[in-house]
Design a protein around this motif. Sequence first.
Motif, PDB file in Angstrom:
ATOM      1  N   ASP A 115      84.907  41.955  58.714  1.00  0.00           N
ATOM      2  CA  ASP A 115      85.926  41.363  59.309  1.00  0.00           C
ATOM      3  C   ASP A 115      87.092  41.738  59.770  1.00  0.00           C
ATOM      4  O   ASP A 115      88.158  41.270  59.955  1.00  0.00           O
ATOM      5  CB  ASP A 115      86.280  39.849  58.563  1.00  0.00           C
ATOM      6  CG  ASP A 115      85.214  39.282  57.908  1.00  0.00           C
ATOM      7  OD1 ASP A 115      84.182  39.121  58.757  1.00  0.00           O
ATOM      8  OD2 ASP A 115      85.011  38.889  56.695  1.00  0.00           O
ATOM      9  N   GLY A 116      87.027  42.979  60.397  1.00  0.00           N
ATOM     10  CA  GLY A 116      88.071  43.686  60.896  1.00  0.00           C
ATOM     11  C   GLY A 116      88.728  44.767  60.172  1.00  0.00           C
ATOM     12  O   GLY A 116      89.766  45.384  60.562  1.00  0.00           O
ATOM     13  N   TYR A 117      88.380  44.593  58.838  1.00  0.00           N
ATOM     14  CA  TYR A 117      89.262  45.253  57.789  1.00  0.00           C
ATOM     15  C   TYR A 117      88.593  46.664  57.436  1.00  0.00           C
ATOM     16  O   TYR A 117      87.269  46.408  57.104  1.00  0.00           O
ATOM     17  CB  TYR A 117      89.670  44.231  56.576  1.00  0.00           C
ATOM     18  CG  TYR A 117      90.531  43.300  56.900  1.00  0.00           C
ATOM     19  CD1 TYR A 117      92.013  43.775  56.872  1.00  0.00           C
ATOM     20  CD2 TYR A 117      90.157  42.049  57.420  1.00  0.00           C
ATOM     21  CE1 TYR A 117      92.868  42.808  57.198  1.00  0.00           C
ATOM     22  CE2 TYR A 117      91.163  41.191  57.919  1.00  0.00           C
ATOM     23  CZ  TYR A 117      92.487  41.248  57.691  1.00  0.00           C
ATOM     24  OH  TYR A 117      93.676  40.472  57.854  1.00  0.00           O
ATOM     25  N   LEU A 118      89.135  47.485  57.059  1.00  0.00           N
ATOM     26  CA  LEU A 118      88.472  48.946  56.716  1.00  0.00           C
ATOM     27  C   LEU A 118      88.013  48.546  55.303  1.00  0.00           C
ATOM     28  O   LEU A 118      88.973  48.302  54.553  1.00  0.00           O
ATOM     29  CB  LEU A 118      89.368  49.979  56.889  1.00  0.00           C
ATOM     30  CG  LEU A 118      88.811  51.312  56.589  1.00  0.00           C
ATOM     31  CD1 LEU A 118      87.859  51.825  57.693  1.00  0.00           C
ATOM     32  CD2 LEU A 118      90.060  52.299  56.556  1.00  0.00           C
ATOM     33  N   ILE A 119      86.747  48.966  54.915  1.00  0.00           N
ATOM     34  CA  ILE A 119      86.482  48.665  53.622  1.00  0.00           C
ATOM     35  C   ILE A 119      85.623  50.381  53.229  1.00  0.00           C
ATOM     36  O   ILE A 119      85.294  50.469  51.842  1.00  0.00           O
ATOM     37  CB  ILE A 119      85.401  47.771  53.172  1.00  0.00           C
ATOM     38  CG1 ILE A 119      84.028  47.979  54.195  1.00  0.00           C
ATOM     39  CG2 ILE A 119      85.791  46.397  53.455  1.00  0.00           C
ATOM     40  CD1 ILE A 119      82.667  47.249  53.663  1.00  0.00           C
ATOM     41  N   GLY A 120      85.558  51.283  53.955  1.00  0.00           N
ATOM     42  CA  GLY A 120      84.940  52.398  53.932  1.00  0.00           C
ATOM     43  C   GLY A 120      85.021  53.372  54.995  1.00  0.00           C
ATOM     44  O   GLY A 120      85.197  52.774  56.136  1.00  0.00           O
ATOM     45  N   ILE A 121      84.464  54.471  54.860  1.00  0.00           N
ATOM     46  CA  ILE A 121      84.172  55.669  55.878  1.00  0.00           C
ATOM     47  C   ILE A 121      82.880  56.305  55.589  1.00  0.00           C
ATOM     48  O   ILE A 121      82.852  56.576  54.357  1.00  0.00           O
ATOM     49  CB  ILE A 121      85.416  56.400  56.071  1.00  0.00           C
ATOM     50  CG1 ILE A 121      85.440  57.209  57.333  1.00  0.00           C
ATOM     51  CG2 ILE A 121      85.821  57.192  54.872  1.00  0.00           C
ATOM     52  CD1 ILE A 121      86.649  57.733  57.924  1.00  0.00           C
ATOM     53  N   LEU A 122      82.135  56.630  56.603  1.00  0.00           N
ATOM     54  CA  LEU A 122      80.873  57.323  56.303  1.00  0.00           C
ATOM     55  C   LEU A 122      81.134  58.667  57.151  1.00  0.00           C
ATOM     56  O   LEU A 122      81.164  58.563  58.289  1.00  0.00           O
ATOM     57  CB  LEU A 122      79.947  56.494  56.826  1.00  0.00           C
ATOM     58  CG  LEU A 122      78.424  57.341  56.524  1.00  0.00           C
ATOM     59  CD1 LEU A 122      78.110  57.194  55.197  1.00  0.00           C
ATOM     60  CD2 LEU A 122      77.303  56.413  57.235  1.00  0.00           C
ATOM     61  N   THR A 123      81.101  59.914  56.346  1.00  0.00           N
ATOM     62  CA  THR A 123      81.387  60.867  57.097  1.00  0.00           C
ATOM     63  C   THR A 123      80.130  61.980  57.037  1.00  0.00           C
ATOM     64  O   THR A 123      79.118  61.862  56.348  1.00  0.00           O
ATOM     65  CB  THR A 123      82.545  61.679  56.501  1.00  0.00           C
ATOM     66  OG1 THR A 123      82.117  62.200  55.381  1.00  0.00           O
ATOM     67  CG2 THR A 123      83.887  61.026  56.366  1.00  0.00           C
ATOM     68  N   GLU A 124      79.866  62.804  57.887  1.00  0.00           N
ATOM     69  CA  GLU A 124      79.168  64.035  57.868  1.00  0.00           C
ATOM     70  C   GLU A 124      79.066  64.461  56.433  1.00  0.00           C
ATOM     71  O   GLU A 124      77.837  64.849  55.898  1.00  0.00           O
ATOM     72  CB  GLU A 124      79.513  65.310  58.857  1.00  0.00           C
ATOM     73  CG  GLU A 124      79.368  64.781  60.372  1.00  0.00           C
ATOM     74  CD  GLU A 124      79.928  66.104  61.212  1.00  0.00           C
ATOM     75  OE1 GLU A 124      81.118  66.349  60.846  1.00  0.00           O
ATOM     76  OE2 GLU A 124      79.481  66.105  62.168  1.00  0.00           O
ATOM     77  N   SER A 125      80.077  64.760  55.946  1.00  0.00           N
ATOM     78  CA  SER A 125      80.168  65.527  54.533  1.00  0.00           C
ATOM     79  C   SER A 125      79.493  64.488  53.550  1.00  0.00           C
ATOM     80  O   SER A 125      78.602  64.837  52.548  1.00  0.00           O
ATOM     81  CB  SER A 125      81.707  65.478  53.971  1.00  0.00           C
ATOM     82  OG  SER A 125      82.170  66.453  54.704  1.00  0.00           O
ATOM     83  N   ASP A 126      79.509  63.131  53.657  1.00  0.00           N
ATOM     84  CA  ASP A 126      78.797  62.317  52.744  1.00  0.00           C
ATOM     85  C   ASP A 126      77.142  62.454  52.988  1.00  0.00           C
ATOM     86  O   ASP A 126      76.366  62.730  51.831  1.00  0.00           O
ATOM     87  CB  ASP A 126      78.992  60.855  53.182  1.00  0.00           C
ATOM     88  CG  ASP A 126      80.491  60.061  52.911  1.00  0.00           C
ATOM     89  OD1 ASP A 126      81.023  60.956  51.873  1.00  0.00           O
ATOM     90  OD2 ASP A 126      81.024  59.514  53.760  1.00  0.00           O
ATOM     91  N   PHE A 127      76.906  62.667  54.219  1.00  0.00           N
ATOM     92  CA  PHE A 127      75.317  62.888  54.232  1.00  0.00           C
ATOM     93  C   PHE A 127      74.966  64.229  53.858  1.00  0.00           C
ATOM     94  O   PHE A 127      73.628  64.573  53.290  1.00  0.00           O
ATOM     95  CB  PHE A 127      75.101  63.045  55.944  1.00  0.00           C
ATOM     96  CG  PHE A 127      74.908  61.471  56.344  1.00  0.00           C
ATOM     97  CD1 PHE A 127      73.716  60.918  55.887  1.00  0.00           C
ATOM     98  CD2 PHE A 127      75.757  60.816  57.055  1.00  0.00           C
ATOM     99  CE1 PHE A 127      73.333  59.844  56.279  1.00  0.00           C
ATOM    100  CE2 PHE A 127      75.647  59.650  57.371  1.00  0.00           C
ATOM    101  CZ  PHE A 127      74.283  58.876  56.970  1.00  0.00           C
ATOM    102  N   VAL A 128      75.713  65.505  53.691  1.00  0.00           N
ATOM    103  CA  VAL A 128      75.740  66.738  53.327  1.00  0.00           C
ATOM    104  C   VAL A 128      75.550  66.730  51.699  1.00  0.00           C
ATOM    105  O   VAL A 128      74.588  67.060  51.244  1.00  0.00           O
ATOM    106  CB  VAL A 128      76.622  67.778  53.784  1.00  0.00           C
ATOM    107  CG1 VAL A 128      76.426  69.055  52.984  1.00  0.00           C
ATOM    108  CG2 VAL A 128      76.557  68.041  55.409  1.00  0.00           C
ATOM    109  N   ARG A 129      76.374  65.901  51.179  1.00  0.00           N
ATOM    110  CA  ARG A 129      76.295  65.572  49.782  1.00  0.00           C
ATOM    111  C   ARG A 129      74.973  64.811  49.240  1.00  0.00           C
ATOM    112  O   ARG A 129      74.360  65.263  48.358  1.00  0.00           O
ATOM    113  CB  ARG A 129      77.497  64.759  49.302  1.00  0.00           C
ATOM    114  CG  ARG A 129      77.723  64.704  47.865  1.00  0.00           C
ATOM    115  CD  ARG A 129      79.143  64.027  47.452  1.00  0.00           C
ATOM    116  NE  ARG A 129      80.141  64.565  48.189  1.00  0.00           N
ATOM    117  CZ  ARG A 129      80.795  63.699  49.174  1.00  0.00           C
ATOM    118  NH1 ARG A 129      80.528  62.603  49.566  1.00  0.00           N
ATOM    119  NH2 ARG A 129      81.868  64.270  49.841  1.00  0.00           N
TER     120      ARG A 129
END
Length: 140
Positions: A115-129
């Motif tokens: 709903d327009g509010y930030l609840i998280g972030i998905l990064t390249e590092s998340d995929f490497v982990r």
Amino acid sequence: MKVRELMTTSLLTLNEHDSMQHARQLMKQHRIRHLPVIDDDSRFIGLLTLRDLLSATVSRLAEIDAGEIESFEATVQVGDVMNVEIIAVDAETDLREAALCLIEHKFGCLPVLRDGYLIGILTESDFVRLVADMLEQEEA
């Protein structure tokens, strides 16, 4: 798997009125390359990346001393240099779809919104982990 299973939820954010100097300090201190930007109502409005920051910074090759560069960066607001044309995903987005989006657009991260509010972030590092964890499980 869904984005919610991999995204980072412990977030550092910037306000559009924060200075470039503050953004640089946060990135350096926390060793990160992406900072979501929120407005005064905490709604997601953009993203500042290390690349954006470097593009807006006066080059040290310009024969300007570090103090002058810091003074300049203290006067420039994040809202003036952030990227506002951002592709974001939902927490229920399929992880494969999110990965393909990162690859296709050559993004380093995807903000996760509700709903327009930030609840998280998905990064390249998340995929490497994720890959490292999967390889560890396979070896065990």
